[in-house]
Motif scaffolding. Structure first.
Motif, PDB file in Angstrom:
ATOM      1  N   THR A   1       0.728  -1.580  -0.229  1.00 56.88           N
ATOM      2  CA  THR A   1      -0.203  -0.027  -0.226  1.00 56.88           C
ATOM      3  C   THR A   1       0.550   0.826   0.002  1.00 56.88           C
ATOM      4  O   THR A   1       2.389   1.479   0.051  1.00 56.88           O
ATOM      5  CB  THR A   1      -1.406   0.073   1.126  1.00 56.88           C
ATOM      6  N   ALA A   2       0.070   2.370  -0.289  1.00 53.61           N
ATOM      7  CA  ALA A   2       0.814   3.199   0.046  1.00 53.61           C
ATOM      8  C   ALA A   2       1.433   4.030   0.584  1.00 53.61           C
ATOM      9  O   ALA A   2       2.759   4.544   0.927  1.00 53.61           O
ATOM     10  CB  ALA A   2       0.553   4.251  -0.902  1.00 53.61           C
ATOM     11  N   THR A   3       0.337   4.069   2.077  1.00 54.41           N
ATOM     12  CA  THR A   3       0.884   3.834   3.477  1.00 54.41           C
ATOM     13  C   THR A   3       1.876   2.852   3.847  1.00 54.41           C
ATOM     14  O   THR A   3       2.826   3.877   4.194  1.00 54.41           O
ATOM     15  CB  THR A   3       0.029   3.586   3.877  1.00 54.41           C
TER      16      THR A   3
ATOM     17  N   GLU B   1       8.450   2.851   5.257  1.00 53.41           N
ATOM     18  CA  GLU B   1       9.568   2.792   4.269  1.00 53.41           C
ATOM     19  C   GLU B   1      10.268   3.184   4.275  1.00 53.41           C
ATOM     20  O   GLU B   1      11.673   3.583   3.775  1.00 53.41           O
ATOM     21  CB  GLU B   1       9.343   1.256   3.258  1.00 53.41           C
ATOM     22  N   ALA B   2       9.467   4.751   3.575  1.00 53.62           N
ATOM     23  CA  ALA B   2      10.422   5.840   2.610  1.00 53.62           C
ATOM     24  C   ALA B   2      11.480   6.373   3.639  1.00 53.62           C
ATOM     25  O   ALA B   2      11.628   6.940   3.802  1.00 53.62           O
ATOM     26  CB  ALA B   2       9.524   6.650   1.161  1.00 53.62           C
ATOM     27  N   GLN B   3      10.127   6.642   4.970  1.00 53.35           N
ATOM     28  CA  GLN B   3      10.752   7.561   5.517  1.00 53.35           C
ATOM     29  C   GLN B   3      11.655   6.645   6.335  1.00 53.35           C
ATOM     30  O   GLN B   3      12.565   7.008   7.340  1.00 53.35           O
ATOM     31  CB  GLN B   3       9.530   8.487   6.611  1.00 53.35           C
TER      32      GLN B   3
ATOM     33  N   ALA C   1      11.684   2.331  -2.425  1.00 54.11           N
ATOM     34  CA  ALA C   1      10.447   2.955  -1.573  1.00 54.11           C
ATOM     35  C   ALA C   1      10.702   4.413  -1.461  1.00 54.11           C
ATOM     36  O   ALA C   1       9.781   5.412  -2.733  1.00 54.11           O
ATOM     37  CB  ALA C   1      10.189   3.016  -0.311  1.00 54.11           C
ATOM     38  N   GLN C   2      11.512   5.157  -1.576  1.00 55.80           N
ATOM     39  CA  GLN C   2      11.511   6.457  -2.308  1.00 55.80           C
ATOM     40  C   GLN C   2      11.430   6.836  -3.312  1.00 55.80           C
ATOM     41  O   GLN C   2      10.779   7.183  -3.906  1.00 55.80           O
ATOM     42  CB  GLN C   2      13.442   7.350  -1.547  1.00 55.80           C
ATOM     43  N   ARG C   3      12.447   5.728  -4.176  1.00 59.43           N
ATOM     44  CA  ARG C   3      12.097   5.834  -5.790  1.00 59.43           C
ATOM     45  C   ARG C   3      11.127   5.887  -5.983  1.00 59.43           C
ATOM     46  O   ARG C   3      10.502   6.153  -7.304  1.00 59.43           O
ATOM     47  CB  ARG C   3      13.353   5.343  -6.635  1.00 59.43           C
ATOM     48  N   LYS C   4      10.102   5.014  -5.386  1.00 57.98           N
ATOM     49  CA  LYS C   4       8.801   4.496  -5.663  1.00 57.98           C
ATOM     50  C   LYS C   4       7.581   5.520  -5.368  1.00 57.98           C
ATOM     51  O   LYS C   4       7.461   6.301  -6.037  1.00 57.98           O
ATOM     52  CB  LYS C   4       8.325   3.390  -5.138  1.00 57.98           C
ATOM     53  N   LEU C   5       8.100   6.655  -4.271  1.00 63.34           N
ATOM     54  CA  LEU C   5       7.489   7.384  -4.125  1.00 63.34           C
ATOM     55  C   LEU C   5       7.664   8.873  -5.032  1.00 63.34           C
ATOM     56  O   LEU C   5       6.249   9.624  -5.382  1.00 63.34           O
ATOM     57  CB  LEU C   5       7.601   7.950  -2.727  1.00 63.34           C
ATOM     58  N   VAL C   6       8.741   9.314  -5.713  1.00 66.42           N
ATOM     59  CA  VAL C   6       8.804  10.268  -6.330  1.00 66.42           C
ATOM     60  C   VAL C   6       7.862  10.321  -7.515  1.00 66.42           C
ATOM     61  O   VAL C   6       7.484  10.481  -8.173  1.00 66.42           O
ATOM     62  CB  VAL C   6      10.182  10.145  -6.271  1.00 66.42           C
ATOM     63  N   ALA C   7       8.598   8.518  -8.359  1.00 64.11           N
ATOM     64  CA  ALA C   7       7.668   8.148  -9.414  1.00 64.11           C
ATOM     65  C   ALA C   7       6.796   8.613  -9.314  1.00 64.11           C
ATOM     66  O   ALA C   7       6.030   8.547 -10.183  1.00 64.11           O
ATOM     67  CB  ALA C   7       7.975   6.381  -9.801  1.00 64.11           C
TER      68      ALA C   7
END
Length: 90
Positions: free
Chosen positions: A61-63, A68-70, A76-82
């Motif tokens: 999930t996005a949450t 994970e990005a935090q 996960a950080q790359r996925k959020l940027v994308a």
């Protein structure tokens, strides 16, 4: 055919007044138990294939991705940027 049950009664011994709860006098030496050597611990190793990892990442999930990005997960950080780039492009 005939079925009969067989049971044996174990005679109970009378305990002496100075006997402990097990019926053995308190002053009698306790039997020593032999310590058995420890059995080796069997460990199974599970390996997840790259395809299964990719599917797992795609299904999260996005949450969960944000958490994970935090926590420093670079993927996960790359996925959020994308995802943010796709939102902006719409």
């Amino acid at each position: 055919m005939m079925i009969a049950s067989v049971s044996a009664q174990v005679p109970q011994t009378a305990s002496t007044p100075d006997a402990g709860p097990s019926g053995v006098p308190a002053s009698a030496p306790q039997p020593q138990t032999q310590a058995q050597p420890a059995q080796p611990v069997v460990q199974d190793k599970v390996t997840i294939s790259n395809a299964a990892r990719a599917l797992q990442e795609a299904a999260e999930t996005a949450t969960q991705t944000a958490k994970e990005a935090q926590g420093g997960d670079r993927q996960a950080q790359r996925k959020l940027v994308a995802e943010q780039a796709r939102r902006i492009a719409r």
